[in-house]
Write a protein that holds these residues in place. Structure first.
Motif, PDB file in Angstrom:
ATOM      1  N   LEU A   1       1.711   8.062  16.010  1.00 31.10           N
ATOM      2  CA  LEU A   1       1.297   8.875  17.153  1.00 31.10           C
ATOM      3  C   LEU A   1       0.249   8.177  18.001  1.00 31.10           C
ATOM      4  O   LEU A   1       0.210   8.355  19.227  1.00 31.10           O
ATOM      5  CB  LEU A   1       0.763  10.218  16.662  1.00 31.10           C
ATOM      6  CG  LEU A   1       1.693  11.038  15.759  1.00 31.10           C
ATOM      7  CD1 LEU A   1       1.041  12.364  15.398  1.00 31.10           C
ATOM      8  CD2 LEU A   1       3.053  11.235  16.384  1.00 31.10           C
ATOM      9  N   LEU A   2      -0.597   7.385  17.372  1.00 28.36           N
ATOM     10  CA  LEU A   2      -1.647   6.678  18.109  1.00 28.36           C
ATOM     11  C   LEU A   2      -1.031   5.661  19.069  1.00 28.36           C
ATOM     12  O   LEU A   2      -1.432   5.579  20.234  1.00 28.36           O
ATOM     13  CB  LEU A   2      -2.600   6.005  17.123  1.00 28.36           C
ATOM     14  CG  LEU A   2      -3.817   5.325  17.708  1.00 28.36           C
ATOM     15  CD1 LEU A   2      -4.649   6.293  18.529  1.00 28.36           C
ATOM     16  CD2 LEU A   2      -4.655   4.733  16.577  1.00 28.36           C
ATOM     17  N   ALA A   3      -0.052   4.888  18.599  1.00 27.91           N
ATOM     18  CA  ALA A   3       0.609   3.923  19.483  1.00 27.91           C
ATOM     19  C   ALA A   3       1.281   4.649  20.650  1.00 27.91           C
ATOM     20  O   ALA A   3       1.214   4.192  21.796  1.00 27.91           O
ATOM     21  CB  ALA A   3       1.635   3.099  18.701  1.00 27.91           C
ATOM     22  N   ARG A   4       1.911   5.779  20.360  1.00 28.16           N
ATOM     23  CA  ARG A   4       2.563   6.545  21.422  1.00 28.16           C
ATOM     24  C   ARG A   4       1.538   7.055  22.441  1.00 28.16           C
ATOM     25  O   ARG A   4       1.774   7.014  23.652  1.00 28.16           O
ATOM     26  CB  ARG A   4       3.356   7.700  20.834  1.00 28.16           C
ATOM     27  CG  ARG A   4       4.587   7.241  20.071  1.00 28.16           C
ATOM     28  CD  ARG A   4       5.394   8.429  19.524  1.00 28.16           C
ATOM     29  NE  ARG A   4       6.566   7.972  18.802  1.00 28.16           N
ATOM     30  CZ  ARG A   4       7.684   7.532  19.366  1.00 28.16           C
ATOM     31  NH1 ARG A   4       7.787   7.505  20.678  1.00 28.16           N
ATOM     32  NH2 ARG A   4       8.696   7.128  18.621  1.00 28.16           N
ATOM     33  N   SER A   5       0.395   7.515  21.963  1.00 31.91           N
ATOM     34  CA  SER A   5      -0.637   8.021  22.860  1.00 31.91           C
ATOM     35  C   SER A   5      -1.221   6.908  23.725  1.00 31.91           C
ATOM     36  O   SER A   5      -1.355   7.050  24.938  1.00 31.91           O
ATOM     37  CB  SER A   5      -1.748   8.701  22.058  1.00 31.91           C
ATOM     38  OG  SER A   5      -2.763   9.169  22.916  1.00 31.91           O
ATOM     39  N   TYR A   6      -1.580   5.796  23.085  1.00 30.55           N
ATOM     40  CA  TYR A   6      -2.157   4.682  23.846  1.00 30.55           C
ATOM     41  C   TYR A   6      -1.163   4.141  24.869  1.00 30.55           C
ATOM     42  O   TYR A   6      -1.529   3.843  26.003  1.00 30.55           O
ATOM     43  CB  TYR A   6      -2.589   3.564  22.906  1.00 30.55           C
ATOM     44  CG  TYR A   6      -3.893   3.793  22.185  1.00 30.55           C
ATOM     45  CD1 TYR A   6      -4.890   4.625  22.690  1.00 30.55           C
ATOM     46  CD2 TYR A   6      -4.145   3.146  20.976  1.00 30.55           C
ATOM     47  CE1 TYR A   6      -6.081   4.807  22.022  1.00 30.55           C
ATOM     48  CE2 TYR A   6      -5.339   3.317  20.307  1.00 30.55           C
ATOM     49  CZ  TYR A   6      -6.303   4.151  20.832  1.00 30.55           C
ATOM     50  OH  TYR A   6      -7.491   4.322  20.170  1.00 30.55           O
ATOM     51  N   MET A   7       0.104   4.003  24.476  1.00 30.14           N
ATOM     52  CA  MET A   7       1.105   3.529  25.414  1.00 30.14           C
ATOM     53  C   MET A   7       1.239   4.526  26.566  1.00 30.14           C
ATOM     54  O   MET A   7       1.278   4.143  27.738  1.00 30.14           O
ATOM     55  CB  MET A   7       2.449   3.318  24.733  1.00 30.14           C
ATOM     56  CG  MET A   7       3.477   2.686  25.661  1.00 30.14           C
ATOM     57  SD  MET A   7       4.962   2.097  24.835  1.00 30.14           S
ATOM     58  CE  MET A   7       5.713   3.635  24.352  1.00 30.14           C
TER      59      MET A   7
ATOM     60  N   ALA B   1       5.064   8.733  30.417  1.00 26.41           N
ATOM     61  CA  ALA B   1       3.960   9.173  29.555  1.00 26.41           C
ATOM     62  C   ALA B   1       4.277  10.533  28.950  1.00 26.41           C
ATOM     63  O   ALA B   1       4.022  10.776  27.763  1.00 26.41           O
ATOM     64  CB  ALA B   1       2.657   9.232  30.346  1.00 26.41           C
ATOM     65  N   TYR B   2       4.828  11.411  29.771  1.00 31.52           N
ATOM     66  CA  TYR B   2       5.192  12.740  29.277  1.00 31.52           C
ATOM     67  C   TYR B   2       6.257  12.639  28.183  1.00 31.52           C
ATOM     68  O   TYR B   2       6.249  13.420  27.230  1.00 31.52           O
ATOM     69  CB  TYR B   2       5.662  13.640  30.426  1.00 31.52           C
ATOM     70  CG  TYR B   2       5.852  15.068  29.970  1.00 31.52           C
ATOM     71  CD1 TYR B   2       4.756  15.888  29.745  1.00 31.52           C
ATOM     72  CD2 TYR B   2       7.111  15.581  29.736  1.00 31.52           C
ATOM     73  CE1 TYR B   2       4.916  17.191  29.299  1.00 31.52           C
ATOM     74  CE2 TYR B   2       7.284  16.883  29.293  1.00 31.52           C
ATOM     75  CZ  TYR B   2       6.182  17.680  29.075  1.00 31.52           C
ATOM     76  OH  TYR B   2       6.350  18.960  28.624  1.00 31.52           O
ATOM     77  N   ALA B   3       7.164  11.665  28.293  1.00 35.39           N
ATOM     78  CA  ALA B   3       8.171  11.455  27.244  1.00 35.39           C
ATOM     79  C   ALA B   3       7.491  11.088  25.926  1.00 35.39           C
ATOM     80  O   ALA B   3       7.916  11.537  24.853  1.00 35.39           O
ATOM     81  CB  ALA B   3       9.168  10.371  27.666  1.00 35.39           C
ATOM     82  N   GLN B   4       6.425  10.301  25.988  1.00 38.39           N
ATOM     83  CA  GLN B   4       5.679   9.969  24.765  1.00 38.39           C
ATOM     84  C   GLN B   4       4.965  11.215  24.227  1.00 38.39           C
ATOM     85  O   GLN B   4       4.904  11.427  23.016  1.00 38.39           O
ATOM     86  CB  GLN B   4       4.685   8.830  25.012  1.00 38.39           C
ATOM     87  CG  GLN B   4       5.349   7.487  25.213  1.00 38.39           C
ATOM     88  CD  GLN B   4       6.251   7.101  24.066  1.00 38.39           C
ATOM     89  OE1 GLN B   4       5.924   7.288  22.897  1.00 38.39           O
ATOM     90  NE2 GLN B   4       7.409   6.559  24.398  1.00 38.39           N
ATOM     91  N   LEU B   5       4.446  12.033  25.117  1.00 35.25           N
ATOM     92  CA  LEU B   5       3.802  13.278  24.695  1.00 35.25           C
ATOM     93  C   LEU B   5       4.809  14.180  23.974  1.00 35.25           C
ATOM     94  O   LEU B   5       4.495  14.762  22.929  1.00 35.25           O
ATOM     95  CB  LEU B   5       3.202  14.009  25.902  1.00 35.25           C
ATOM     96  CG  LEU B   5       2.516  15.334  25.618  1.00 35.25           C
ATOM     97  CD1 LEU B   5       1.341  15.155  24.668  1.00 35.25           C
ATOM     98  CD2 LEU B   5       2.062  15.971  26.934  1.00 35.25           C
ATOM     99  N   THR B   6       6.008  14.249  24.506  1.00 35.23           N
ATOM    100  CA  THR B   6       7.062  15.035  23.870  1.00 35.23           C
ATOM    101  C   THR B   6       7.364  14.500  22.472  1.00 35.23           C
ATOM    102  O   THR B   6       7.514  15.276  21.518  1.00 35.23           O
ATOM    103  CB  THR B   6       8.331  15.033  24.746  1.00 35.23           C
ATOM    104  OG1 THR B   6       8.000  15.602  26.021  1.00 35.23           O
ATOM    105  CG2 THR B   6       9.458  15.820  24.111  1.00 35.23           C
ATOM    106  N   GLN B   7       7.415  13.187  22.338  1.00 29.56           N
ATOM    107  CA  GLN B   7       7.655  12.573  21.028  1.00 29.56           C
ATOM    108  C   GLN B   7       6.506  12.858  20.066  1.00 29.56           C
ATOM    109  O   GLN B   7       6.731  13.129  18.879  1.00 29.56           O
ATOM    110  CB  GLN B   7       7.857  11.063  21.167  1.00 29.56           C
ATOM    111  CG  GLN B   7       9.215  10.681  21.677  1.00 29.56           C
ATOM    112  CD  GLN B   7      10.299  11.048  20.677  1.00 29.56           C
ATOM    113  OE1 GLN B   7      10.195  10.773  19.488  1.00 29.56           O
ATOM    114  NE2 GLN B   7      11.353  11.675  21.168  1.00 29.56           N
TER     115      GLN B   7
END
Length: 177
Positions: free
Chosen positions: A125-131, A144-150
């Motif tokens: 989750l950290l990598a997804r948030s930072y990306m 970014a919203y796609a990463q938030l969804t993930q």
């Protein structure tokens, strides 16, 4: 798009849990950043600054040093410590390589490390948030919203990674830790 997302995102509290620490604050400066220079790390058992490669340090100690050095803006020192980590393909090592390169302004290289981290561990989750935060800075809010969804789909609702990315989407700014 940001205006449409804001009401939904505001439903979630924005606590600032520091990434990877279990704390709600930035890393506390230690002798690693107050005394040591040139990428050295303070070894509490030895009571002195040591090269990051020494066997007396384990990767958890190195990881904490990387986080502290990166937060202090000592990005070259953080890279030196990262290079001393035992498993260069560990997803948290790849995540912090991504963070440091993003902080240096090399978003593409940062993204490549984040993607490697996510490939190694899709639940990172950290990598997804930072990306996602880096994507926000570049105006790529939909990605970014796609990463938030993930993050949310992988059990990250209410975590620091989710909340930091929500804050970035709402403000257009990333976090510094």
């Amino acid at each position: 798009m940001r205006r449409l997302l804001a009401p939904a995102l505001l439903l979630f509290p924005l606590a600032a849990f520091a990434a990877g620490s279990g704390s709600d604050s930035p890393p506390t400066p230690t002798e690693t950043t107050t005394t040591c220079t040139d990428g050295m790390v303070f070894d509490a058992d030895l009571g002195k600054c040591v090269e990051p490669e020494v066997e007396s340090l384990n990767d958890d100690q190195r990881y904490r040093a990387v986080r502290e050095l990166a937060y202090a803006g000592r990005l070259d020192d953080a890279l030196r410590v990262l290079a001393s980590m035992g498993d260069q393909q560990d997803d948290r090592v790849l995540t912090y390589y991504g963070y440091v390169h993003r902080a240096r302004g090399d978003f593409e290289l940062g993204d490549s490390y984040y993607l490697q981290a996510i490939d190694a561990n899709p639940d990172n989750l950290l990598a997804r948030s930072y990306m996602g935060q880096g994507l926000v800075i570049r105006g790529r809010v939909d990605e970014a919203y796609a990463q938030l969804t993930q993050i949310r789909a992988r059990g990250g609702a209410g975590t620091w990674p989710e909340q930091a990315l929500v804050q970035a989407i709402l403000t257009g700014h990333d976090t510094s830790y």
